[in-house]
Design a protein around this motif. Sequence first.
Motif, mmCIF file in Angstrom:
data_model
loop_
_atom_site.group_PDB
_atom_site.id
_atom_site.type_symbol
_atom_site.label_atom_id
_atom_site.label_comp_id
_atom_site.label_asym_id
_atom_site.label_seq_id
_atom_site.Cartn_x
_atom_site.Cartn_y
_atom_site.Cartn_z
ATOM 1 N N GLU A 117 12.328 -64.506 11.444
ATOM 2 C CA GLU A 117 12.460 -65.485 12.522
ATOM 3 C C GLU A 117 13.053 -64.833 13.757
ATOM 4 O O GLU A 117 13.741 -63.819 13.669
ATOM 5 C CB GLU A 117 13.330 -66.665 12.092
ATOM 6 C CG GLU A 117 14.773 -66.306 11.895
ATOM 7 C CD GLU A 117 15.616 -67.474 11.405
ATOM 8 O OE1 GLU A 117 16.838 -67.424 11.603
ATOM 9 O OE2 GLU A 117 15.068 -68.412 10.805
ATOM 10 N N GLN A 125 13.208 -71.602 18.132
ATOM 11 C CA GLN A 125 13.117 -70.650 17.029
ATOM 12 C C GLN A 125 11.657 -70.567 16.585
ATOM 13 O O GLN A 125 10.992 -71.588 16.463
ATOM 14 C CB GLN A 125 13.980 -71.136 15.864
ATOM 15 C CG GLN A 125 13.874 -70.294 14.612
ATOM 16 C CD GLN A 125 14.517 -71.004 13.445
ATOM 17 O OE1 GLN A 125 13.907 -71.858 12.823
ATOM 18 N NE2 GLN A 125 15.770 -70.670 13.180
ATOM 19 N N SER A 127 9.218 -68.723 13.518
ATOM 20 C CA SER A 127 9.346 -68.035 12.235
ATOM 21 C C SER A 127 7.977 -67.862 11.594
ATOM 22 O O SER A 127 7.030 -68.581 11.902
ATOM 23 C CB SER A 127 10.263 -68.824 11.289
ATOM 24 O OG SER A 127 9.682 -70.062 10.959
#
Length: 156
Positions: A117, A125, A127
């Motif tokens: 991530e 974020q 990932s």
Amino acid sequence: MKKLIFSILAVTLTAFTVNAQDISNNAIGLRFGDNNGLGTEISYQRYLKENNRLEFDLGWRDSNNVDVIKLVGLYQWVMPIDNNFNWFVGAGAGFGAYDAGNVDGTYGLIAGDIGIEYNFNIPLQISLDFRPELGFNDDFSDDVDFDIALGLRYRF
């Protein structure tokens, strides 16, 4: 040989205890994958302590005369790679329900998880993870499914 085994053990334990950055208290978003046709999941992560968190994913589908809903919970260990870049590993379980026309029921599963991530300087974020899932139900999901997914989450 004993020194080699001890060295490998020491490096492994260090990797699981090193934590040079913080994990967000909460993150919510979408996880785009294709495990058994379930596709997109709503994903929520909750900080526990140091480098540990919980992740909950809720997925559903309504296609080809099959309705499925699935909830998976994972306990994850997060380790830093560099700056805002981390890798994680986890394990968990889940359950689901399905309606395939004249056959309906529930199923259980156990899952593993490994991924990477990146936490941007803004509250975003991204990932990429791999999740093998072992299902338990003779009629619907009694096999191993492999799920590769891209996650986008808002961190707060």
